[in-house]
Motif scaffolding. Structure first.
Motif, mmCIF file in Angstrom:
data_model
loop_
_atom_site.group_PDB
_atom_site.id
_atom_site.type_symbol
_atom_site.label_atom_id
_atom_site.label_comp_id
_atom_site.label_asym_id
_atom_site.label_seq_id
_atom_site.Cartn_x
_atom_site.Cartn_y
_atom_site.Cartn_z
ATOM 1 N N GLU A 1 29.292 -40.094 26.908
ATOM 2 C CA GLU A 1 29.782 -41.652 27.116
ATOM 3 C C GLU A 1 29.505 -41.726 25.258
ATOM 4 O O GLU A 1 28.767 -41.874 24.492
ATOM 5 C CB GLU A 1 28.019 -42.307 27.211
ATOM 6 N N GLY A 2 30.489 -40.967 24.949
ATOM 7 C CA GLY A 2 31.025 -40.887 23.640
ATOM 8 C C GLY A 2 30.397 -39.079 22.755
ATOM 9 O O GLY A 2 29.404 -39.002 23.545
ATOM 10 N N ILE A 3 31.237 -38.829 21.386
ATOM 11 C CA ILE A 3 30.778 -38.019 21.321
ATOM 12 C C ILE A 3 29.380 -37.763 20.952
ATOM 13 O O ILE A 3 28.542 -36.375 21.128
ATOM 14 C CB ILE A 3 31.848 -37.280 20.155
ATOM 15 N N GLU B 1 36.116 -33.170 17.445
ATOM 16 C CA GLU B 1 37.912 -33.099 16.265
ATOM 17 C C GLU B 1 38.264 -34.832 17.157
ATOM 18 O O GLU B 1 39.196 -34.683 17.632
ATOM 19 C CB GLU B 1 39.037 -32.205 17.000
ATOM 20 N N ILE B 2 37.786 -35.903 16.628
ATOM 21 C CA ILE B 2 37.836 -36.715 16.974
ATOM 22 C C ILE B 2 38.935 -37.840 16.635
ATOM 23 O O ILE B 2 39.392 -38.177 16.832
ATOM 24 C CB ILE B 2 36.305 -37.640 16.706
ATOM 25 N N TYR B 3 39.495 -37.231 15.725
ATOM 26 C CA TYR B 3 40.609 -37.315 14.115
ATOM 27 C C TYR B 3 41.842 -36.678 14.430
ATOM 28 O O TYR B 3 42.509 -36.626 13.906
ATOM 29 C CB TYR B 3 39.776 -37.778 13.003
ATOM 30 N N PHE C 1 37.382 -40.968 22.650
ATOM 31 C CA PHE C 1 38.549 -41.961 22.798
ATOM 32 C C PHE C 1 38.539 -42.629 22.124
ATOM 33 O O PHE C 1 38.834 -44.464 22.131
ATOM 34 C CB PHE C 1 38.129 -42.165 24.320
ATOM 35 N N SER C 2 37.818 -43.031 20.895
ATOM 36 C CA SER C 2 36.893 -43.946 20.320
ATOM 37 C C SER C 2 38.355 -44.236 19.033
ATOM 38 O O SER C 2 38.772 -45.014 18.646
ATOM 39 C CB SER C 2 35.759 -43.585 19.776
ATOM 40 N N LYS C 3 38.907 -43.008 18.928
ATOM 41 C CA LYS C 3 39.481 -43.173 17.755
ATOM 42 C C LYS C 3 40.915 -43.278 17.871
ATOM 43 O O LYS C 3 41.056 -43.916 16.989
ATOM 44 C CB LYS C 3 39.649 -42.614 16.471
ATOM 45 N N PHE D 1 39.805 -42.006 8.902
ATOM 46 C CA PHE D 1 40.871 -42.640 8.222
ATOM 47 C C PHE D 1 39.553 -43.466 7.235
ATOM 48 O O PHE D 1 39.019 -44.810 7.286
ATOM 49 C CB PHE D 1 40.719 -44.769 9.353
ATOM 50 N N TYR D 2 38.622 -42.716 6.344
ATOM 51 C CA TYR D 2 38.347 -43.038 5.221
ATOM 52 C C TYR D 2 38.217 -42.473 4.308
ATOM 53 O O TYR D 2 38.824 -41.338 4.008
ATOM 54 C CB TYR D 2 36.327 -42.294 5.499
ATOM 55 N N ILE D 3 37.567 -43.195 3.418
ATOM 56 C CA ILE D 3 38.189 -43.303 1.074
ATOM 57 C C ILE D 3 36.358 -42.143 0.754
ATOM 58 O O ILE D 3 35.563 -43.303 1.356
ATOM 59 C CB ILE D 3 38.675 -42.618 0.881
HETATM 60 C C1 LIG Z 1 33.257 -36.944 13.516
HETATM 61 C C2 LIG Z 1 32.433 -38.358 14.691
HETATM 62 N N1 LIG Z 1 31.984 -37.554 15.304
HETATM 63 C C3 LIG Z 1 31.919 -38.221 16.570
HETATM 64 C C4 LIG Z 1 31.589 -39.441 15.801
HETATM 65 C C5 LIG Z 1 31.244 -40.842 17.339
HETATM 66 O O1 LIG Z 1 32.108 -40.816 18.401
HETATM 67 P P1 LIG Z 1 31.914 -41.574 19.788
HETATM 68 O O2 LIG Z 1 32.190 -42.784 19.053
HETATM 69 O O3 LIG Z 1 32.538 -40.484 20.528
HETATM 70 O O4 LIG Z 1 30.779 -41.407 20.322
HETATM 71 C C6 LIG Z 1 32.250 -40.363 14.990
HETATM 72 C C7 LIG Z 1 32.492 -41.735 14.758
HETATM 73 O O5 LIG Z 1 32.500 -42.201 14.049
HETATM 74 C C8 LIG Z 1 33.057 -39.791 14.400
HETATM 75 O O6 LIG Z 1 33.367 -39.740 12.838
#
Ligand SMILES: Cc1ncc(COP(=O)(O)O)c(C=O)c1O
Length: 403
Positions: free
Chosen positions: A102-104, A208-210, A237-239, A329-331
């Motif tokens: 359920e998300g990373i 590697e979410i991005y 799948f979030s980003k 998408f961060y600075i």
């Molecule tokens: C590096 C990184 N990993 C994981 C996540 C969270 O991912 P998820 O929405 O899949 O839990 C984020 C969210 O900001 C993130 O920046």
């Protein structure tokens, strides 16, 4: 009965990105406009979930796919992920090696629960995405940051990484592209990190979410380079697919022979006790991976424009300087007067919020040493909104300098 006591493990949980929101409550009540530049949620701005993915979710529910799925995830999705990793990142991984979470965020928790015994050390980049620190502490481990160097575009200092490896080190975390700095680690750096892990017999956890959100630099997946070194890749799948609120991610285990069998079994057991990830969302995620992908280019183009603007505009403000993000998408600008005008970056962030309504996150929330004196902003809003927020920041900085 007196009040119910809680464990120190939960008392000490911190998550700066959401903790700062507490400071907005009174301001919101007073009717102040808040610029929420704190959370990395593209779907909260003008990046929308692709239509075919939304349709697939509605259809999945309509067709009564509302039951539990296998704990490790639906077979179709695991296969689609194996195909995606090959197509996009050049990673050869079999569907059986993929687990759905359920998300990373859930994946991080499960993995760290499986590798940390009391006192074990986890190495991660400083600054880093905060849950790596929080979950390491939660499981009685010791978080250890390796330096990433601002003057070098926040690239890892590999000498520092080597120095920080001890007998207690269990894993090295790589976050590429990085949150909060937006740096992208090149092929050479990743190869060297793989070699270091190999020399010391360490596991690599590669977030590697991005992966598809880079601007100028080539993205290289850790598992595509690692041959004998075990890698657990984390993705979701979030980003990229704008499914933040749907909560779906995955991890894959890429090792030689039986290297990762025990770890995978441990995580599978953790998957069983939480039953499964959301079934209809898994069906929609399969559609996301197998459907048209041209929207990704559009997202990257819009983000690049916002990145260029944020980078240029922030560097125009006296007392602030920032390196150029290459991905995500961060600075992560440096606030020069933290330590003199403001006692610390938290005080700066709260002062800015109260005077201008601009909400950003204190850098020390991403690492008390390497993040301090900085703040993280997202450049997700359209340029006009960013301009309003950064102009307020500029006026705020000028006023403070006069005082
Ligand atoms: C590096 C990184 N990993 C994981 C996540 C969270 O991912 P998820 O929405 O899949 O839990 C984020 C969210 O900001 C993130 O920046």
């Amino acid at each position: 009965m007196g009040h119910v006591k809680v464990t120190s493990r939960t008392k000490n949980i911190e998550y700066a990105i959401r903790d700062v929101i507490a400071h907005t409550q009174q301001l919101v009540k007073d009717g102040k406009k808040i610029y929420y530049l704190n959370i990395g949620d593209p779907a909260a701005f003008d990046f929308k979930t692709p239509q075919n993915v939304k349709d697939a979710l509605c259809k999945a529910i309509e067709q009564d796919n509302n039951y539990y799925s296998p704990s490790e995830g639906r077979a179709e999705l695991r296969e689609a992920i194996a195909r995606k990793e090959k197509r996009v990142n050049g990673v050869d991984v079999h569907a059986d090696q993929v687990l759905i979470t359920e998300g990373i965020s859930e994946g991080i928790q499960m993995l760290l629960a499986a590798v940390i015994e009391k006192g074990d050390e986890i190495l991660f980049p400083g600054p880093t995405y905060p849950p790596y620190i929080s979950y390491t502490k939660f499981y009685d481990g010791t978080p250890v940051a390796y330096e990433t160097v601002e003057e070098d575009g926040w690239q890892p200092n590999l000498e520092d990484l080597r120095k920080k490896i001890t007998e207690k080190t269990r894993a090295i975390v790589i976050t590429n592209p990085n949150n909060p700095t937006g740096s992208v680690y090149g092929r050479k750096i990743i190869q060297e990190m793989v070699d270091i892990a190999g020399e010391h017999d360490l596991l690599l956890l590669s977030d590697e979410i991005y992966d598809q959100l880079t601007f100028d630099q080539e993205f290289v997946s850790t598992a595509a380079l690692a041959k004998d070194v075990p890698v657990v890749g984390l993705n979701g799948f979030s980003k990229v697919y704008q499914m933040t609120g749907w909560r779906l991610g995955y991890m894959y285990f890429k090792g030689q022979g039986t290297q990762l069998d025990e770890l995978k079994l441990a995580v599978e057991k953790e998957c069983r006790i939480r039953i499964c990830a959301n079934t209809p969302v898994q069906i929609a995620a399969t559609a996301a991976l197998e459907g048209p992908q041209d929207f990704v280019e559009d997202i990257v183009n819009r983000l690049r424009q916002r990145r260029d603007f944020a980078w240029k505009r922030l560097n125009e403000i006296e007392g602030i300087s920032t390196s150029k993000p290459e991905g995500a998408f961060y600075i992560f600008p440096k606030i020069h007067d933290v330590g003199t005008r403001w006692r610390n970056d938290m005080e700066f962030v709260v002062d800015l919020l109260k005077e201008t309504g601009v909400l950003i996150v204190n850098g020390s929330g991403f690492d008390p040493i390497y993040g301090k004196g900085h703040a993280r902003a997202v450049f997700l809003p359209p340029v006009e909104t960013l301009e309003e927020a950064f102009s307020s920041l500029e006026r705020f900085m000028k006023n403070k300098q006069k005082k």
